[in-house]
Design a protein around this motif. Structure first.
Motif, PDB file in Angstrom:
ATOM      1  N   ILE A  66       0.883  -1.170   0.000  1.00  0.00           N
ATOM      2  CA  ILE A  66       0.000   0.000   0.000  1.00  0.00           C
ATOM      3  C   ILE A  66       0.917   1.215   0.000  1.00  0.00           C
ATOM      4  CG2 ILE A  66      -1.783   1.252   1.263  1.00  0.00           C
ATOM      5  CD1 ILE A  66      -2.254  -1.776   2.461  1.00  0.00           C
TER       6      ILE A  66
ATOM      7  N   ALA B 271      -6.390  -1.966   2.911  1.00  0.00           N
ATOM      8  CA  ALA B 271      -5.753  -0.656   2.701  1.00  0.00           C
ATOM      9  C   ALA B 271      -6.423   0.421   3.537  1.00  0.00           C
ATOM     10  CB  ALA B 271      -5.791  -0.293   1.216  1.00  0.00           C
TER      11      ALA B 271
ATOM     12  N   ILE C 131      -2.909   0.369  -4.173  1.00  0.00           N
ATOM     13  CA  ILE C 131      -2.644  -1.047  -3.869  1.00  0.00           C
ATOM     14  C   ILE C 131      -1.828  -1.681  -4.995  1.00  0.00           C
ATOM     15  CG2 ILE C 131      -3.699  -3.322  -3.556  1.00  0.00           C
ATOM     16  CD1 ILE C 131      -6.175  -1.696  -2.446  1.00  0.00           C
TER      17      ILE C 131
END
Length: 467
Positions: free
Chosen positions: A247, A402, A252
């Protein structure tokens, strides 16, 4: 919790008993809590004890009762790779410590199945196999010129000498076909030598489990996910269904993919097609949308084989009534109705239920290795690499992970070293859920993960920013 190397009696006692990663430094009382399926207390390295390298965060929790103990294992090490001693005592030029070898950082998760023996052994040994494979590369990786294609008889010769040697034959003459051959040489990067070393280390680890499984009573197998940081690059090696993502600045970046009967269908079908004897007359390599009834013989049914991505119709024959090599969907997909992962370590004794058909030939111990170059990007303290066993990813997707990472990190000072452990704990807690009358539940009342869950959160700023 901690046990010695495989050659020492420590490993045998650890295999038989319940053990957790040494870096958790659990007391006997904490070990009992970690082993409790009803409380499912989250375990992390505690403040005041030895901090993990790079301020790495870690958290784990036991399953809700699917196996007697937590079958996940974890390892986090800094390993020195020492050049092999030169034969005949010839010292390479220079005497800096860089000449003697280099360090790599290492994080790994092992998700055991059918017993924790393979996972425990791999967690104690895989990094040593990687170290051993890298020893031949100490000089080559520190020399900016391309790696020699052929090592001379003295495999320990310095890389500089090696690259000067290749064009002359033994009698000192340039062979007549040397020039055209020289242009056909494939350029091999330093990076791909490291990848090859990691791949071979997994193979040696698998071989060691096979050789020692009887004497050490090693049961079952395990998925393996390892991250190696070496000379500015992360090498993420995955064999199984654990997952790694980076991340970075909220974005991502997948660093692995899962290896399951569905993702590896064509490899498995192709092997069965080439070697039908592995199917023991009980299975067919073809895939059908459902089991076929004997009364459907002669009808046309949808199928696909090892060469097809799409589906087509074929006339059903006697052989097609056998059980399909790959059957089921999603998390329920199985190879030979037995195992749901197709890469990993161990499983040498795994057989189809009540038969003598071995499944190991269909399983690969080789990882896929992905590389991330840390030097290509300016990283901030909120950029992390997350490694998790499938207990995390079964209920939490990449985007949810995330958002938890960003949410937790914003609530701690950027230079607070415990922030990464807090992220790991929150990821584990959110995937486990809370215990209600109807089992472990997530906030939206979906089922939480009943599996063992283990998570590393590794800051990409590296040691420089935080130590």
């Amino acid at each position: 919790g901690s046990a010695g190397a495989a050659s020492q009696p420590g490993l045998a006692s650890c295999t038989a008993l319940f053990c957790r990663p040494a870096f958790l430094q659990l007391t006997p009382e904490e070990l009992r809590r970690a082993d409790d399926h009803t409380g499912r207390a989250v375990q992390s390295p505690r403040d005041g004890r030895r901090r993990l390298p790079w301020s790495t965060g870690y958290a784990e929790v036991i399953n809700a009762g699917k196996s007697q103990h937590n079958e996940d294992q974890a390892c986090c090490e800094v390993v020195f790779v020492e050049r092999r001693p030169s034969p005949r005592g010839r010292q390479p030029s220079g005497d800096g410590s860089g000449e003697k070898g280099f360090y790599f950082h290492y994080w790994a998760l092992f998700d055991g199945h059918a017993g924790s023996g393979a996972a425990v052994m791999a967690s104690k040994r895989l990094h040593l196999h990687i170290c051993e494979q890298l020893r031949d590369l100490v000089d080559i990786l520190q020399d900016p010129s391309p790696p020699p294609i052929c090592l001379q008889h003295d495999a320990r010769a310095g890389a500089a000498e090696l690259s000067r040697a290749p064009l002359t034959e033994d009698n000192g003459e340039v062979p007549s076909d040397a020039l055209p051959r020289f242009h056909l040489e494939k350029a091999v990067s330093h990076e791909s030598l490291v990848i090859g070393a990691i791949e071979n280390a997994f193979k040696h680890m698998d071989d060691q489990i096979e050789q020692e499984r009887a004497s050490q009573s090693i049961s079952g197998g395990c998925c393996a996910l390892a991250a190696v940081y070496l000379m500015g690059k992360f090498y993420v090696a995955n064999a199984g269904d654990s997952r790694a993502i980076i991340i970075r600045n909220g974005e991502i970046i997948p660093m692995s993919r899962e290896f399951t009967p569905e993702t590896e269908r064509q490899r498995l079908q192709f092997l069965a097609f080439l070697r039908p004897e592995l199917l023991g007359k009980e299975f067919t390599h073809l895939e059908f949308p459902r089991r076929i009834q004997p009364k459907e013989l002669g009808k046309k049914m949808l199928y696909r084989d090892q060469n097809m991505n799409g589906w087509a119709y074929k006339k059903i024959e006697e052989d097609d009534l056998k059980f399909p090599l790959i059957y089921g969907e999603g998390k329920k997909a199985r190879v030979m109705a037995t195992i749901g992962v197709t890469r990993g370590l161990g499983d040498h004794d795994l057989k189809v239920f009540s038969s003598n058909i071995h499944i190991k030939p269909f399983l690969s111990c080789f990882p896929e290795v992905r590389v991330y170059d840390l030097t290509q990007y300016e990283h901030c303290p909120d950029d992390v690499l997350v490694l998790g066993t499938d207990g995390l990813w079964d209920v939490t997707n990449d985007e949810e992970v995330a958002s938890v990472v960003m949410e937790v990190l914003t609530s701690y000072e950027p230079n607070d070293p415990c922030r990464y452990t807090m992220v790991a704990q929150e990821l584990v807690v959110r995937s486990r859920g809370v215990l209600k009358e109807r089992g472990w539940r997530l906030p939206n009342d979906r089922l939480g993960s009943g599996d063992d869950i283990s998570v590393f959160v590794i800051p990409l700023g590296g040691p420089g920013n935080y130590t």
